[in-house]
Design an enzyme around this catalytic site. Structure first.
Site, PDB file in Angstrom:
ATOM      1  N   ASN A 185      12.904  15.900  26.596  1.00  0.00           N
ATOM      2  CA  ASN A 185      12.857  16.377  24.550  1.00  0.00           C
ATOM      3  C   ASN A 185      11.608  15.444  24.317  1.00  0.00           C
ATOM      4  O   ASN A 185      10.464  15.466  23.722  1.00  0.00           O
ATOM      5  CB  ASN A 185      13.992  16.034  24.252  1.00  0.00           C
ATOM      6  CG  ASN A 185      14.741  17.208  25.119  1.00  0.00           C
ATOM      7  OD1 ASN A 185      14.544  17.993  25.914  1.00  0.00           O
ATOM      8  ND2 ASN A 185      16.344  16.538  24.434  1.00  0.00           N
TER       9      ASN A 185
ATOM     10  N   CYS B 186      18.119  13.814  31.336  1.00  0.00           N
ATOM     11  CA  CYS B 186      19.401  14.475  30.415  1.00  0.00           C
ATOM     12  C   CYS B 186      18.623  15.253  29.373  1.00  0.00           C
ATOM     13  O   CYS B 186      18.902  15.540  28.284  1.00  0.00           O
ATOM     14  CB  CYS B 186      19.946  13.621  29.894  1.00  0.00           C
ATOM     15  SG  CYS B 186      19.157  12.479  29.112  1.00  0.00           S
TER      16      CYS B 186
ATOM     17  N   ARG C 294       8.953  17.456  18.045  1.00  0.00           N
ATOM     18  CA  ARG C 294      10.106  18.271  18.931  1.00  0.00           C
ATOM     19  C   ARG C 294      11.084  18.823  17.882  1.00  0.00           C
ATOM     20  O   ARG C 294      11.734  20.024  17.816  1.00  0.00           O
ATOM     21  CB  ARG C 294      10.855  17.680  19.479  1.00  0.00           C
ATOM     22  CG  ARG C 294      11.865  16.454  18.873  1.00  0.00           C
ATOM     23  CD  ARG C 294      12.083  15.741  19.780  1.00  0.00           C
ATOM     24  NE  ARG C 294      13.475  15.724  20.617  1.00  0.00           N
ATOM     25  CZ  ARG C 294      14.888  15.719  20.982  1.00  0.00           C
ATOM     26  NH1 ARG C 294      14.116  14.042  21.597  1.00  0.00           N
ATOM     27  NH2 ARG C 294      15.954  15.760  21.191  1.00  0.00           N
TER      28      ARG C 294
ATOM     29  N   GLU D  81      11.489   8.327  28.819  1.00  0.00           N
ATOM     30  CA  GLU D  81      11.068   9.014  27.493  1.00  0.00           C
ATOM     31  C   GLU D  81       9.821   9.226  27.228  1.00  0.00           C
ATOM     32  O   GLU D  81       9.243   9.679  25.981  1.00  0.00           O
ATOM     33  CB  GLU D  81      12.039   9.786  26.761  1.00  0.00           C
ATOM     34  CG  GLU D  81      13.385   8.649  26.007  1.00  0.00           C
ATOM     35  CD  GLU D  81      14.780   9.098  24.785  1.00  0.00           C
ATOM     36  OE1 GLU D  81      14.380   9.737  24.821  1.00  0.00           O
ATOM     37  OE2 GLU D  81      15.259   7.758  25.171  1.00  0.00           O
TER      38      GLU D  81
ATOM     39  N   ARG E 183      24.938   5.749  25.985  1.00  0.00           N
ATOM     40  CA  ARG E 183      24.108   5.452  25.070  1.00  0.00           C
ATOM     41  C   ARG E 183      24.160   4.904  23.802  1.00  0.00           C
ATOM     42  O   ARG E 183      24.815   5.390  23.483  1.00  0.00           O
ATOM     43  CB  ARG E 183      23.013   6.739  25.460  1.00  0.00           C
ATOM     44  CG  ARG E 183      21.583   6.602  24.832  1.00  0.00           C
ATOM     45  CD  ARG E 183      20.873   8.093  24.852  1.00  0.00           C
ATOM     46  NE  ARG E 183      20.950   7.958  23.497  1.00  0.00           N
ATOM     47  CZ  ARG E 183      20.036   9.196  23.389  1.00  0.00           C
ATOM     48  NH1 ARG E 183      19.313   9.954  24.371  1.00  0.00           N
ATOM     49  NH2 ARG E 183      20.540  10.144  22.067  1.00  0.00           N
TER      50      ARG E 183
ATOM     51  N   ARG F 104      25.741  10.736  23.578  1.00  0.00           N
ATOM     52  CA  ARG F 104      25.080  10.299  22.470  1.00  0.00           C
ATOM     53  C   ARG F 104      25.991   9.403  21.876  1.00  0.00           C
ATOM     54  O   ARG F 104      26.766  10.723  20.574  1.00  0.00           O
ATOM     55  CB  ARG F 104      24.046  11.421  21.930  1.00  0.00           C
ATOM     56  CG  ARG F 104      23.329  12.245  22.554  1.00  0.00           C
ATOM     57  CD  ARG F 104      22.415  13.144  22.097  1.00  0.00           C
ATOM     58  NE  ARG F 104      21.229  13.809  22.160  1.00  0.00           N
ATOM     59  CZ  ARG F 104      21.265  14.650  22.949  1.00  0.00           C
ATOM     60  NH1 ARG F 104      22.289  15.345  23.908  1.00  0.00           N
ATOM     61  NH2 ARG F 104      19.888  14.890  24.102  1.00  0.00           N
TER      62      ARG F 104
ATOM     63  N   HIS G 223      16.972  17.557  17.570  1.00  0.00           N
ATOM     64  CA  HIS G 223      18.519  17.757  16.989  1.00  0.00           C
ATOM     65  C   HIS G 223      19.546  18.491  16.588  1.00  0.00           C
ATOM     66  O   HIS G 223      20.983  18.743  17.903  1.00  0.00           O
ATOM     67  CB  HIS G 223      18.621  16.010  17.169  1.00  0.00           C
ATOM     68  CG  HIS G 223      18.655  14.530  18.271  1.00  0.00           C
ATOM     69  ND1 HIS G 223      17.127  14.741  17.564  1.00  0.00           N
ATOM     70  CD2 HIS G 223      18.719  14.783  19.227  1.00  0.00           C
ATOM     71  CE1 HIS G 223      17.325  12.960  18.704  1.00  0.00           C
ATOM     72  NE2 HIS G 223      17.534  13.457  19.482  1.00  0.00           N
TER      73      HIS G 223
HETATM   74  C1  PEP Z   1      15.484  13.641  25.908  1.00  0.00           C
HETATM   75  O1  PEP Z   1      14.804  12.986  24.471  1.00  0.00           O
HETATM   76  O2  PEP Z   1      15.126  14.041  26.487  1.00  0.00           O
HETATM   77  C2  PEP Z   1      17.050  13.046  25.408  1.00  0.00           C
HETATM   78  C3  PEP Z   1      17.787  13.711  26.198  1.00  0.00           C
HETATM   79  O3  PEP Z   1      17.291  12.356  24.351  1.00  0.00           O
HETATM   80  P1  PEP Z   1      17.229  12.840  22.210  1.00  0.00           P
HETATM   81  O4  PEP Z   1      17.809  14.533  23.002  1.00  0.00           O
HETATM   82  O5  PEP Z   1      19.283  12.454  22.338  1.00  0.00           O
HETATM   83  O6  PEP Z   1      16.095  12.887  22.041  1.00  0.00           O
HETATM   84 MG    MG Z   2      15.182  11.495  22.979  1.00  0.00          MG
END
Ligand code: PEP
Ligand code: MG
Length: 583
Positions: A465, A513, A476, A442, A340, A304, A197
């Protein structure tokens, strides 16, 4: 003259920054440091006393919530908080700071900060692991005092001069949210990687950034000249004049390319054979709204909402949330905004939400996203009330993060209905029918059960992600495994395809997304897998649009078919790159 030094990491936000290093000490809170006249000493000491009283009240509040929890975790937390309270009584920290104000005639913030550094040095010199661990406790308590003195919201980089490049061991997403592009031109840190993030936030702000640059903080001091190449993942400290000249040329070229892409703003995202694609924006901070408009986004595919909860010690009130949401929804007019609900987790802890829940419970596999919201339904209900009120002025959809059970969607719907009923009783007008409620796909289990989830939700947003992270068991945000993070893994692609097909069958909208959506390299494949709606960081929209406009949908479908027969992600990458090179 200092020697030119080079450091390699991951370039996570493109562009070149040339500026002056502003090195952030790990764990430190940035505060103003001032000399004060003698007649203000008493006033500063009083400010310190007030900050101590407030800190004690804050800790007692957390303690009373912890005491309500059964088991050893609650007990341990109570002991730790006892120790914190003790440090705020007649301790060296408080006494030392008081004396410094008088002896050195400095403000209370500077006195507390100096005292923390001093105590830490003494403790560390003792060579005793128990005492060394207490240094963190002193910092924790000291930083709370600093926050109380400076008053929230915390502004961690306010002391950085113009044209600064922030250098840190680690930057959290909350830290990054505080980087003001008017003052800070780039950033580099030793930890972190492209999918975390922090990286997403840096891209949102358009700040050239390199993460995972090993050894960086040892090699640079505040005031050094620094170049950050956020495209190539390179940092140069004390560059020679000829190096600066070369990077200035790169910077000019990068800016020229960006301007060229701006011309696409008013053109449709349509393939050569007429398939229309929707390109929306992911938004982390309201500051991005200019960029959203400039990029020609057709809506906000992912707002977000964490930004409202970051860098503060309390939960924002319903009214505050309504204002923040309206500042985004108002700009979009008739274009849709997908809000979200809070996705607080390992990378994005929000202290005020823990409310007696121990910190270790909030992790990537723990109480993250909708799980934490359902464990604190009052916070979720307030958030729903704010969304419903703000939704009156626009076209809003509600999105739930980290859903792994159909039951979570049902419970969230009930809480939304409760929020709506409360607003009705208050005489507030809200949208009728209530906004559509969708889920992030996800978690691999949700993707595998996408057909069942489609029965309970109004739309899907694929979060590639987290889907990649959880499918491949790769953190990640961890620089050690960043090279293994691969959204082209056949396992991830199959889950995306399965989700898109399930949505199509159930006739519900589906978008993607995750960061994949903003990389033109993946556009043909995502379209070929059946996705027609992509949401990404605003600055990526022109590049993706350009790729779509030069592509043939039929050919993309055929290539996706071939790719989905492959078992090896290396081969998949080659097939995709060859296809992209044909255009
Ligand atoms: C994802 O996980 O791909 C997503 C868009 O949400 P975030 O990156 O905020 O976890
Ligand atoms: Mg996510």
């Amino acid at each position: 003259m200092a020697k030119e030094q080079h450091f390699d990491g991951q370039g996570v936000a493109a562009g070149i920054a040339i500026g002056t290093a502003y090195v952030r000490e790990s764990g430190a809170v940035d505060v103003p440091e001032l000399r004060i006249p003698k007649n203000q000493v008493e006033k500063e000491q009083k400010r310190l006393k007030a900050a101590v009283r407030l800190a004690r009240r804050q800790i007692r509040l957390v303690q009373s919530r912890a005491a309500a929890k059964s088991g050893t975790a609650g007990e341990e937390l109570t002991y730790l908080l006892d120790a914190y309270l003790h440090m705020l009584q007649d301790s060296r920290l408080v006494r030392g700071a008081e004396q410094r104000i008088a002896n050195q005639q400095i403000n209370a913030e500077a006195a507390v900060k100096a005292e923390i550094v001093d105590i830490a040095q003494v403790f560390q010199a003792m060579d005793d692991s128990y005492i060394a661990a207490r240094v963190d406790d002193i910092r924790e308590v000291g930083n709370r005092l600093l926050r109380n003195l400076t008053k929230t919201p915390i502004k961690p980089f306010s002391a950085a001069p113009e044209n600064s490049i922030v250098i840190a061991e680690q930057l959290t997403p909350a830290d990054t949210a505080q980087l003001d592009p008017a003052q800070i031109v780039g950033a580099a840190a030793m930890l972190g990687s492209a999918e975390g993030h922090t990286a997403i936030m840096a891209r949102a702000l358009g700040l050239p950034t390199v993460l995972g640059a090993a050894g960086l903080t040892g090699g640079v001091r505040s005031g050094d000249r620094v170049i950050v190449d956020g495209s190539a993942g390179h940092v140069v400290v004390n560059p020679a004049p000829k190096t600066i000249a070369a990077y200035e040329r790169h910077r000019t070229e990068h800016r020229r390319q960006t301007r060229r892409l701006d011309r696409l703003r008013n053109l449709a995202a349509i393939t050569r054979d007429g398939a229309e694609i929707t390109l929306q924006a992911n938004v982390e901070l309201p500051i991005e709204m200019n960029m959203v408009t400039q990029a020609g986004a057709q809506g906000i595919g992912l707002l977000r909402s964490e930004f409202m909860f970051m860098n503060r010690d309390d939960v924002p009130s319903e009214d505050e949330q309504v204002d923040a949401l309206r500042s985004v929804i108002g700009v979009m007019g008739k274009r849709s905004v997908t809000v979200r609900t809070l996705d607080v987790g390992a990378e994005k802890p929000v202290a005020a939400l823990l409310n007696g829940i121990e910190e270790s419970a909030v992790s990537n596999l723990g109480l993250r996203g909708i799980r934490l919201s359902l464990a604190q339904t009052d916070v979720l209900e307030t958030q729903f009330r704010a969304i419903l009120r703000a939704a009156n002025s626009g076209h809003v959809r509600v999105l739930l993060p980290m859903v792994s059970q159909v039951g979570e969607i049902r419970r969230a719907r009930e809480i939304m209905k409760k929020a709506a009923a409360k607003l009705h009783r208050r005489g507030v007008t809200i949208p009728d029918p209530l906004p559509p409620m969708g889920v992030m796909i996800e978690v691999p289990g949700a993707a595998l059960a996408a057909d069942a989830f489609a029965q309970a939700s109004d739309f899907f947003a694929i979060g590639s992600n987290d889907l990649t992270m959880y499918t491949l068991a790769i953190d990640r945000g961890n620089e050690h495994v960043a090279h293994l993070f691969d959204p082209l893994h056949p396992g991830v692609l199959r889950l995306i395809q399965f989700t898109a097909t399930a949505a199509l069958r159930a006739r519900i909208p589906v978008s993607i997304c995750g960061e994949m959506a903003g990389d033109p390299r993946y556009s043909a494949l995502l379209l070929g897998l059946g996705i027609r709606d992509l949401s990404m960081t605003p600055s990526s929209i022109p590049r993706v649009k350009q790729r779509i406009r030069e592509m043939d949908m039929d050919a993309a479908n055929r290539r996706a078919g071939v790719i989905m027969d492959q078992v090896d992600s290396g081969r998949i990458a080659t097939l995709l790159d060859d296809f992209n090179a044909l255009a």
